[in-house]
Design a protein around this motif. Structure first.
Motif, PDB file in Angstrom:
ATOM      1  N   PHE A  96      58.653   0.885  18.260  1.00 44.91           N
ATOM      2  CA  PHE A  96      57.718   2.047  19.584  1.00 44.91           C
ATOM      3  C   PHE A  96      58.799   2.907  19.549  1.00 44.91           C
ATOM      4  N   PRO A  97      58.260   3.500  18.438  1.00 41.78           N
ATOM      5  CA  PRO A  97      59.117   4.071  17.527  1.00 41.78           C
ATOM      6  C   PRO A  97      58.900   5.842  18.671  1.00 41.78           C
ATOM      7  N   VAL A  98      59.834   6.872  18.046  1.00 42.28           N
ATOM      8  CA  VAL A  98      60.423   8.024  18.811  1.00 42.28           C
ATOM      9  C   VAL A  98      60.735   8.485  18.431  1.00 42.28           C
TER      10      VAL A  98
ATOM     11  N   ALA B 214      63.051   8.536  27.881  1.00 33.88           N
ATOM     12  CA  ALA B 214      61.256   7.908  28.725  1.00 33.88           C
ATOM     13  C   ALA B 214      60.278   8.823  28.785  1.00 33.88           C
ATOM     14  N   GLN B 215      60.583   9.937  28.602  1.00 28.64           N
ATOM     15  CA  GLN B 215      59.414  10.778  29.189  1.00 28.64           C
ATOM     16  C   GLN B 215      58.674  11.177  27.529  1.00 28.64           C
TER      17      GLN B 215
ATOM     18  N   VAL C 248      54.695   3.000  27.918  1.00 25.79           N
ATOM     19  CA  VAL C 248      55.614   2.470  29.331  1.00 25.79           C
ATOM     20  C   VAL C 248      54.536   3.839  30.623  1.00 25.79           C
ATOM     21  N   ARG C 249      54.366   3.057  31.397  1.00 27.16           N
ATOM     22  CA  ARG C 249      53.769   4.204  32.381  1.00 27.16           C
ATOM     23  C   ARG C 249      54.367   4.487  33.338  1.00 27.16           C
ATOM     24  N   ASN C 250      55.657   4.814  33.208  1.00 28.31           N
ATOM     25  CA  ASN C 250      57.002   6.299  33.680  1.00 28.31           C
ATOM     26  C   ASN C 250      57.682   6.003  33.723  1.00 28.31           C
ATOM     27  N   VAL C 251      58.676   6.830  33.307  1.00 28.28           N
ATOM     28  CA  VAL C 251      59.609   6.726  33.378  1.00 28.28           C
ATOM     29  C   VAL C 251      61.217   5.402  33.914  1.00 28.28           C
ATOM     30  N   GLN C 252      60.676   5.313  35.145  1.00 29.13           N
ATOM     31  CA  GLN C 252      61.529   3.670  35.617  1.00 29.13           C
ATOM     32  C   GLN C 252      61.166   3.454  34.744  1.00 29.13           C
ATOM     33  N   GLU C 253      59.988   2.709  34.081  1.00 33.83           N
ATOM     34  CA  GLU C 253      59.463   2.041  33.560  1.00 33.83           C
ATOM     35  C   GLU C 253      59.881   1.628  32.250  1.00 33.83           C
ATOM     36  N   ALA C 254      59.861   3.008  31.789  1.00 32.48           N
ATOM     37  CA  ALA C 254      60.905   2.915  30.462  1.00 32.48           C
ATOM     38  C   ALA C 254      62.409   2.607  31.035  1.00 32.48           C
ATOM     39  N   PHE C 255      62.674   2.376  31.290  1.00 34.70           N
ATOM     40  CA  PHE C 255      64.540   2.063  31.885  1.00 34.70           C
ATOM     41  C   PHE C 255      64.688   0.832  32.446  1.00 34.70           C
ATOM     42  N   ARG C 256      63.479  -0.043  33.104  1.00 36.18           N
ATOM     43  CA  ARG C 256      63.247  -1.355  33.169  1.00 36.18           C
ATOM     44  C   ARG C 256      63.245  -2.081  32.431  1.00 36.18           C
ATOM     45  N   LYS C 257      62.316  -1.182  31.380  1.00 36.69           N
ATOM     46  CA  LYS C 257      62.158  -2.245  29.931  1.00 36.69           C
ATOM     47  C   LYS C 257      63.068  -2.032  28.990  1.00 36.69           C
ATOM     48  N   PHE C 258      62.982  -0.839  28.716  1.00 36.39           N
ATOM     49  CA  PHE C 258      64.205  -0.317  27.092  1.00 36.39           C
ATOM     50  C   PHE C 258      65.586   0.635  27.963  1.00 36.39           C
TER      51      PHE C 258
END
Ligand code: AMP
Ligand code: FE
Ligand code: FE
Ligand code: ZN
Length: 272
Positions: A117-119, A140-141, A149-159
């Motif tokens: 998931f390159p950034v 996350a953004q 991911v769909r939103n910032v919360q999901e980025a935190f929850r998964k990664f």
């Protein structure tokens, strides 16, 4: 609302919030707050940017900051208030925090790359725009923007959340040196959101340190959850503060002013 309320915990675009310092002051005024401290992570920049707007709208603005620190591998946040923003001990600590964050952000991006998931740092910097301090919410953004991911919360929850796949623990800046820097800058050191500290041993040790207060009223915690902290500050003769931890759109569930500091406590923190 005629009652005096001051929100002493919020973040601007100088760190990981989505409202500029000026917008935060305007929003505070709109919702009837009388006092405000912008407590960006590890930067003092917001105060000077917000001050002219605060003066014109009659908002009582004091200096604020939220420093990240570590105690036995537990991440602890320390709020600083009414300090001198030019103080060299405060500025040195901000500088050390920036170096710590830059190293950590690079390691997070390495992990994301390995997970396919390159950034890139350029993408994060472009998104962060005016931020002096770059943190996980900015990464996350970018992940949201790239459709990972769909939103910032999901980025935190998964990664990005503590212990998750792309999490990187931070190198240690200690509690005592953080309190000392705030005191050196003539400020008050307040233990942020003690409600979130899970390890009781860590909490007991922190409560023996030379903090000036506790953030007894935090975000949307119900009244009964705050009482424990109020009892402690009364016993210790410490200050009691309150704040929302408003971050704007990256934490949409938390409204500015949902927790606040009353007039008597604010006057003590303002130190007039
Ligand atoms: P950092 O300063 O880089 O360690 O990132 C911590 C920041 O991430 C916190 O101050 C919050 O703004 C944000 N944060 C932490 N957990 C979450 C979450 N679950 N959802 C959204 N934002 C979060
Ligand atoms: Fe934050
Ligand atoms: Fe915090
Ligand atoms: Zn905060």
């Amino acid at each position: 609302m005629n009652e005096f309320r001051a929100d002493l915990h919020c973040h601007s675009t100088c760190s990981d919030g989505t409202f500029s310092p000026e917008e935060l002051v305007k929003h505070a005024h709109e919702i009837g707050l009388k006092g405000l401290a912008i407590t960006d992570h590890d930067t003092t920049a917001a105060f000077a940017l917000a001050e002219p707007t605060a003066k014109s709208l009659g908002i009582d603005l004091i200096t604020g900051i939220e420093f990240s620190a570590f105690h036995y591998e537990t991440s602890i946040h320390i709020l600083g208030y009414s300090y001198d923003p030019e103080n060299s001990a405060i500025q040195e600590l901000c500088h050390r925090q920036t170096i710590r964050r830059n190293n950590r952000n690079a390691l997070i991006l390495e992990k994301l790359d390995k997970l396919r998931f390159p950034v890139t740092m350029e993408e994060v910097i472009a998104l962060a725009q005016t931020a002096r301090v770059i943190g996980r919410p900015h990464i996350a953004q970018v992940m949201v923007k790239k459709g990972y991911v769909r939103n910032v919360q999901e980025a935190f929850r998964k990664f990005l959340g503590d212990g998750k796949r792309a999490f990187v623990p931070s190198s240690a800046i200690g509690i005592q040196e953080t309190i000392d820097a705030i005191h050196n800058g003539n400020g008050l050191a307040v233990l942020a959101h003690p409600h979130l500290i899970v390890k009781q041993k860590v909490l007991r040790q922190l409560l023996e340190m030379n903090f000036d207060g506790l953030e007894c009223y935090y975000s949307r915690f119900p009244r009964e959850k705050n009482q424990k902290w109020i009892d402690i500050v009364v016993k210790k003769g410490w200050l009691s503060t309150g704040g929302s931890d408003f971050h704007g759109e990256v934490k949409p569930e938390t409204a500015l002013g949902c927790a606040w500091t009353d007039y008597a406590s604010f006057q003590k923190i303002k130190k007039i």
